[in-house]
Design a protein around this motif. Sequence first.
Motif, PDB file in Angstrom:
ATOM      1  N   SER A 135     -77.834  37.588 109.834  1.00  0.00           N
ATOM      2  CA  SER A 135     -77.473  37.102 111.176  1.00  0.00           C
ATOM      3  C   SER A 135     -76.472  38.003 111.886  1.00  0.00           C
ATOM      4  CB  SER A 135     -76.937  35.665 111.102  1.00  0.00           C
ATOM      5  OG  SER A 135     -75.832  35.571 110.236  1.00  0.00           O
ATOM      6  N   ARG A 136     -75.512  38.571 111.155  1.00  0.00           N
ATOM      7  CA  ARG A 136     -74.562  39.461 111.829  1.00  0.00           C
ATOM      8  C   ARG A 136     -75.243  40.733 112.308  1.00  0.00           C
ATOM      9  NH1 ARG A 136     -69.440  39.781 107.875  1.00  0.00           N
ATOM     10  NH2 ARG A 136     -71.122  39.677 106.335  1.00  0.00           N
ATOM     11  N   GLN A 139     -77.115  39.842 115.482  1.00  0.00           N
ATOM     12  CA  GLN A 139     -76.196  39.810 116.627  1.00  0.00           C
ATOM     13  C   GLN A 139     -75.951  41.218 117.150  1.00  0.00           C
ATOM     14  OE1 GLN A 139     -72.665  37.786 115.299  1.00  0.00           O
ATOM     15  NE2 GLN A 139     -73.726  35.851 114.978  1.00  0.00           N
ATOM     16  N   TRP A 140     -75.745  42.162 116.238  1.00  0.00           N
ATOM     17  CA  TRP A 140     -75.490  43.547 116.640  1.00  0.00           C
ATOM     18  C   TRP A 140     -76.726  44.158 117.301  1.00  0.00           C
ATOM     19  CZ3 TRP A 140     -77.495  48.336 115.470  1.00  0.00           C
ATOM     20  CH2 TRP A 140     -76.728  49.456 115.837  1.00  0.00           C
ATOM     21  N   ALA A 167     -73.255  34.374 118.280  1.00  0.00           N
ATOM     22  CA  ALA A 167     -71.796  34.381 118.255  1.00  0.00           C
ATOM     23  C   ALA A 167     -71.233  33.577 119.426  1.00  0.00           C
ATOM     24  CB  ALA A 167     -71.292  35.823 118.316  1.00  0.00           C
TER      25      ALA A 167
END
Length: 203
Positions: A135-136, A139-140, A167
Amino acid sequence: MKLKTITQLTLDGVTQGNGGSTEEDRTGGFERGGWARGAGDDTTRDHIAATFERADAFLFGRRTYDILFEFWGAMEDLKRHPIGVALNSKPKYVASRTLTGPEWENTRVLGDDLFAAVTELKASGDGELQVHGSSRLVQWLLDKDLVDEMELIVIPVVLGQGARLFADSGRDIAMNLVDSRSDSKGVMIQTYRPAGRPDYASF
């Protein structure tokens, strides 16, 4: 290649611990893992397996890569499952500054310039570069406008805690719905394509 993200999440947007809580999760106070286990009917499970089989390559964040390797790359019975066959036989790329000498075959760790590396992968040919979980990283990728399609597999549960896909602050993105389906257990699978910035109305 088309970059497509595939994410299991709850109705309140949580992605953390879909298969179960790790020791790291529990240390951080998250104890509601495993919310996706047993979710969905055979049509959803078949769809997920077919999605992995369709991939030409995979892109993962470090944590998701380690979790998948622990199951699909290390357990002999899971290696023979269609998902295991796909993961073990196809190229895997990992966004990590700490992973060196990966044990999983067909793995390449991307360098410090992740934007250049992913852009190069996308330009390398036809097919589908899939991002599962991570998930991170998602987001990026969204922030850098590198995502071509997003598939959200929404499990009908509200968790009330845990890391979320989107986020608290980030890019605003309009989405066009490409496909939508639901199964007999209430799992919804929705596919979107980013479509620039949203239009905002004023009073």
